[in-house]
Design an enzyme around this catalytic site. Sequence first.
Site, PDB file in Angstrom:
ATOM      1  N   LEU A  12      -0.404  -4.788   8.302  1.00 47.16           N
ATOM      2  CA  LEU A  12       0.982  -4.483   8.665  1.00 47.16           C
ATOM      3  C   LEU A  12       1.027  -3.664   9.959  1.00 47.16           C
ATOM      4  O   LEU A  12       1.861  -3.923  10.833  1.00 47.16           O
ATOM      5  CB  LEU A  12       1.676  -3.709   7.523  1.00 47.16           C
ATOM      6  CG  LEU A  12       3.060  -3.155   7.878  1.00 47.16           C
ATOM      7  CD1 LEU A  12       4.026  -4.269   8.269  1.00 47.16           C
ATOM      8  CD2 LEU A  12       3.628  -2.338   6.716  1.00 47.16           C
ATOM      9  N   ASP A  43      -6.516  11.107   8.873  1.00 41.79           N
ATOM     10  CA  ASP A  43      -7.006  10.765   7.536  1.00 41.79           C
ATOM     11  C   ASP A  43      -5.899  11.044   6.519  1.00 41.79           C
ATOM     12  O   ASP A  43      -5.522  12.206   6.301  1.00 41.79           O
ATOM     13  CB  ASP A  43      -8.266  11.601   7.225  1.00 41.79           C
ATOM     14  CG  ASP A  43      -8.843  11.267   5.860  1.00 41.79           C
ATOM     15  OD1 ASP A  43      -8.263  10.408   5.148  1.00 41.79           O
ATOM     16  OD2 ASP A  43      -9.864  11.866   5.493  1.00 41.79           O
ATOM     17  N   ALA A  67      -2.290   2.892   3.606  1.00 36.49           N
ATOM     18  CA  ALA A  67      -2.379   3.116   2.162  1.00 36.49           C
ATOM     19  C   ALA A  67      -3.776   2.767   1.682  1.00 36.49           C
ATOM     20  O   ALA A  67      -4.518   2.041   2.362  1.00 36.49           O
ATOM     21  CB  ALA A  67      -1.358   2.239   1.418  1.00 36.49           C
ATOM     22  N   THR A  69      -5.305   0.393  -0.436  1.00 35.89           N
ATOM     23  CA  THR A  69      -4.760  -0.876  -0.930  1.00 35.89           C
ATOM     24  C   THR A  69      -5.734  -1.683  -1.798  1.00 35.89           C
ATOM     25  O   THR A  69      -5.406  -2.803  -2.191  1.00 35.89           O
ATOM     26  CB  THR A  69      -4.315  -1.771   0.253  1.00 35.89           C
ATOM     27  OG1 THR A  69      -5.413  -1.922   1.153  1.00 35.89           O
ATOM     28  CG2 THR A  69      -3.136  -1.170   0.993  1.00 35.89           C
ATOM     29  N   THR A 108       5.338  -0.942  -2.970  1.00 36.21           N
ATOM     30  CA  THR A 108       4.823  -2.194  -3.539  1.00 36.21           C
ATOM     31  C   THR A 108       5.552  -2.636  -4.810  1.00 36.21           C
ATOM     32  O   THR A 108       6.054  -1.803  -5.584  1.00 36.21           O
ATOM     33  CB  THR A 108       3.318  -2.007  -3.860  1.00 36.21           C
ATOM     34  OG1 THR A 108       2.848  -3.137  -4.593  1.00 36.21           O
ATOM     35  CG2 THR A 108       3.062  -0.775  -4.713  1.00 36.21           C
ATOM     36  N   ASP A 109       5.521  -3.955  -5.047  1.00 39.95           N
ATOM     37  CA  ASP A 109       6.013  -4.520  -6.309  1.00 39.95           C
ATOM     38  C   ASP A 109       5.173  -4.046  -7.494  1.00 39.95           C
ATOM     39  O   ASP A 109       5.604  -4.132  -8.644  1.00 39.95           O
ATOM     40  CB  ASP A 109       6.010  -6.055  -6.239  1.00 39.95           C
ATOM     41  CG  ASP A 109       4.655  -6.644  -5.862  1.00 39.95           C
ATOM     42  OD1 ASP A 109       3.885  -5.961  -5.150  1.00 39.95           O
ATOM     43  OD2 ASP A 109       4.354  -7.777  -6.282  1.00 39.95           O
ATOM     44  N   TYR A 132      -3.623   1.708  -8.823  1.00 38.16           N
ATOM     45  CA  TYR A 132      -2.986   1.527  -7.513  1.00 38.16           C
ATOM     46  C   TYR A 132      -1.468   1.690  -7.640  1.00 38.16           C
ATOM     47  O   TYR A 132      -0.851   2.451  -6.881  1.00 38.16           O
ATOM     48  CB  TYR A 132      -3.333   0.145  -6.955  1.00 38.16           C
ATOM     49  CG  TYR A 132      -2.509  -0.285  -5.764  1.00 38.16           C
ATOM     50  CD1 TYR A 132      -2.705   0.287  -4.507  1.00 38.16           C
ATOM     51  CD2 TYR A 132      -1.525  -1.272  -5.887  1.00 38.16           C
ATOM     52  CE1 TYR A 132      -1.942  -0.111  -3.409  1.00 38.16           C
ATOM     53  CE2 TYR A 132      -0.765  -1.673  -4.804  1.00 38.16           C
ATOM     54  CZ  TYR A 132      -0.975  -1.094  -3.569  1.00 38.16           C
ATOM     55  OH  TYR A 132      -0.215  -1.492  -2.492  1.00 38.16           O
TER      56      TYR A 132
HETATM   57  N1  LIG Z   1      -1.484  -5.938   0.909  1.00 41.49           N
HETATM   58  C1  LIG Z   1      -0.554  -6.202  -0.008  1.00 41.49           C
HETATM   59  O1  LIG Z   1      -0.589  -7.261  -0.670  1.00 41.49           O
HETATM   60  C2  LIG Z   1       0.588  -5.256  -0.236  1.00 41.49           C
HETATM   61  C3  LIG Z   1       1.555  -5.577  -1.216  1.00 41.49           C
HETATM   62  C4  LIG Z   1       2.617  -4.704  -1.409  1.00 41.49           C
HETATM   63  C5  LIG Z   1       2.719  -3.547  -0.661  1.00 41.49           C
HETATM   64  N2  LIG Z   1       1.743  -3.256   0.256  1.00 41.49           N
HETATM   65  C6  LIG Z   1       1.880  -2.012   1.013  1.00 41.49           C
HETATM   66  O2  LIG Z   1       2.062  -2.375   2.375  1.00 41.49           O
HETATM   67  C7  LIG Z   1       1.512  -1.359   3.209  1.00 41.49           C
HETATM   68  C8  LIG Z   1       0.602  -2.009   4.241  1.00 41.49           C
HETATM   69  O3  LIG Z   1      -0.487  -2.616   3.567  1.00 41.49           O
HETATM   70  P1  LIG Z   1      -1.459  -3.618   4.312  1.00 41.49           P
HETATM   71  O4  LIG Z   1      -1.380  -4.899   3.591  1.00 41.49           O
HETATM   72  O5  LIG Z   1      -1.233  -3.583   5.783  1.00 41.49           O
HETATM   73  O6  LIG Z   1      -2.846  -2.952   3.945  1.00 41.49           O
HETATM   74  P2  LIG Z   1      -4.199  -2.843   4.774  1.00 41.49           P
HETATM   75  O7  LIG Z   1      -4.359  -4.000   5.681  1.00 41.49           O
HETATM   76  O8  LIG Z   1      -5.237  -2.534   3.743  1.00 41.49           O
HETATM   77  O9  LIG Z   1      -3.932  -1.585   5.672  1.00 41.49           O
HETATM   78  C9  LIG Z   1      -3.892  -0.282   5.155  1.00 41.49           C
HETATM   79  C10 LIG Z   1      -4.471   0.614   6.202  1.00 41.49           C
HETATM   80  O10 LIG Z   1      -4.485   1.953   5.670  1.00 41.49           O
HETATM   81  C11 LIG Z   1      -5.690   2.520   6.070  1.00 41.49           C
HETATM   82  N3  LIG Z   1      -6.148   3.638   5.253  1.00 41.49           N
HETATM   83  C12 LIG Z   1      -6.647   3.618   4.000  1.00 41.49           C
HETATM   84  N4  LIG Z   1      -7.057   4.856   3.653  1.00 41.49           N
HETATM   85  C13 LIG Z   1      -6.816   5.643   4.713  1.00 41.49           C
HETATM   86  C14 LIG Z   1      -7.026   7.009   4.968  1.00 41.49           C
HETATM   87  N5  LIG Z   1      -7.570   7.831   4.060  1.00 41.49           N
HETATM   88  N6  LIG Z   1      -6.668   7.515   6.168  1.00 41.49           N
HETATM   89  C15 LIG Z   1      -6.115   6.706   7.113  1.00 41.49           C
HETATM   90  N7  LIG Z   1      -5.897   5.403   6.935  1.00 41.49           N
HETATM   91  C16 LIG Z   1      -6.242   4.872   5.743  1.00 41.49           C
HETATM   92  C17 LIG Z   1      -6.697   1.405   5.997  1.00 41.49           C
HETATM   93  O11 LIG Z   1      -7.810   1.743   6.783  1.00 41.49           O
HETATM   94  P3  LIG Z   1      -9.258   1.230   6.328  1.00 41.49           P
HETATM   95  O12 LIG Z   1      -9.264  -0.247   6.604  1.00 41.49           O
HETATM   96  O13 LIG Z   1     -10.142   2.042   7.222  1.00 41.49           O
HETATM   97  O14 LIG Z   1      -9.400   1.563   4.880  1.00 41.49           O
HETATM   98  C18 LIG Z   1      -5.901   0.244   6.563  1.00 41.49           C
HETATM   99  O15 LIG Z   1      -6.040   0.138   7.963  1.00 41.49           O
HETATM  100  C19 LIG Z   1       0.816  -0.374   2.256  1.00 41.49           C
HETATM  101  O16 LIG Z   1       1.691   0.691   2.008  1.00 41.49           O
HETATM  102  C20 LIG Z   1       0.630  -1.162   0.984  1.00 41.49           C
HETATM  103  O17 LIG Z   1       0.586  -0.326  -0.150  1.00 41.49           O
HETATM  104  C21 LIG Z   1       0.703  -4.092   0.499  1.00 41.49           C
END
Ligand SMILES: NC(=O)c1ccc[n+]([C@@H]2O[C@H](COP(=O)([O-])OP(=O)(O)OC[C@H]3O[C@@H](n4cnc5c(N)ncnc54)[C@H](OP(=O)(O)O)[C@@H]3O)[C@@H](O)[C@H]2O)c1
Length: 301
Positions: A12, A43, A67, A69, A108-109, A132
Site C-alpha cells: 500500500l 520502527d 502494520a 501483516t 482490516t476486515d 492479527y
Molecule cells: N495485506 C492485506 O491483505 C490486508 C488486508 C486488510 C488490511 N490490510 C491493512 O492494510 C495496511 C497495508 O498493508 P499492506 O498490504 O501494504 O502490507 P505490507 O505490504 O505487509 O506492508 C506493511 C509494511 O509495514 C512494515 N512494518 C512492519 N513492521 C514494522 C515495524 N515494526 N516498523 C516499521 N514498519 C513495519 C512492513 O515492513 P517489513 O516488510 O520490513 O516488515 C511493510 O513494509 C495494513 O494496515 C494492513 O493491516 C492489509
Amino acid sequence: MKILLTGAAGQLGQALRQQVPEGIELIATSRSGDPATGLLPLDLADAAACRAAVLEHRPDWVLNGGAYTAVDRAESEPELALAVNGGAPRAFAGALADTGGRLLQVSTDFVFNGQQGSPYRPEQSRDPLGAYGRTKAAGEEAVEQVLGGSSRGVILRTSWVMGPVGKNFALTMLRLHRERDQIGVLEDQVGCPTSTATLAAACWRAIAVMDTPSGLPAVLHWSDAGAASWYDVAVAVGELGVELGLLQQPAPVNPLTTAEYPLPAQRPSYSLLECSASRQALDLPALHWRQALRQLLEAVA
Ligand SMILES: NC(=O)c1ccc[n+]([C@@H]2O[C@H](COP(=O)([O-])OP(=O)(O)OC[C@H]3O[C@@H](n4cnc5c(N)ncnc54)[C@H](OP(=O)(O)O)[C@@H]3O)[C@@H](O)[C@H]2O)c1
C-alpha cells in the site's frame, strides 16, 4: 499539507507514494529507512519513536499504512504484532492529540468474526478470531479512545489487499500457475480483493474530503466491489494471466475447504465490507474486483 506516512515500503505504501496529490509534503517512513528513495527510518514497534516523529515533524496527518501483516506468524509472536498494530496507533493518536494533527489508521476486515453471513457495516462490533485481528482491533480501539469524538481519528478498513509489487495473493497465484501442475485453493472463505491502486486513491481522497464541510465518518470501509472466494481469485488470476500474456496456460485450480488446508490463524469465513456509505462519503466509484485485478496484472505485464 504535511503527511507522515508509515509502511512506505509496503505494497500500500508504494501505491500511496505513486499517487501523492499536488500540494502534499510527504514524509515517508519505513522500518529501516532508505536514503536512496528518501525513506526515513521509523520502527512502529517503538512507541517512543512514533511519538517523537510526530512531535518532530508536526504533520497535519499521520497516514498509518504500516502494520504487522503476517497473519499466521502473529499467532506465535503476538507481543510484537500488538506493539506494531496496537502500540503505534496509540502513540500516534496520543502525540496528535497534543499537536492537533489527524490520524488515518488503515485497518482490516479481520476485526470481524465472519459469522453473520452478510456484509459488515462500519459501525458493527469488532470480534476478531486471531492474533492479527485482535492486534488490529486494539489499534482501532486506541484511535477511538484517544481521538474519538474529535473527528481527528479516522479508521479505514479494507480487505484482501493486492498490488503489482510486494507479497500478496495475486502475485503468489501468478507464480503458482507458472510453477505447478495444479493448485489447491480455499473455496469456503469469502471476501473481496482490493487493489492497492484503488485503496491508495481512497486514502488520499479521505484526507482531502476531511477538510471539506461534509467531513468524514469516523470509520470507513473500502474494498473493490463484488465478492469472491480465494478460489475465485485464483481462477481469475489464471484466466487474466493468459489473456494478458503473463501465462502460457493456467494450472487447474482445485477448490479446498478450510478443514482440508489448516493454517495457524483462524480466519473469518465471510468478511465482506459494506462500502456503500464510504463510497458516497469519498465520492469514489466502485470498481469490480476482477477489473481491478486486471489492472493490477496489466501493471505487472
Ligand atoms: N495485506 C492485506 O491483505 C490486508 C488486508 C486488510 C488490511 N490490510 C491493512 O492494510 C495496511 C497495508 O498493508 P499492506 O498490504 O501494504 O502490507 P505490507 O505490504 O505487509 O506492508 C506493511 C509494511 O509495514 C512494515 N512494518 C512492519 N513492521 C514494522 C515495524 N515494526 N516498523 C516499521 N514498519 C513495519 C512492513 O515492513 P517489513 O516488510 O520490513 O516488515 C511493510 O513494509 C495494513 O494496515 C494492513 O493491516 C492489509
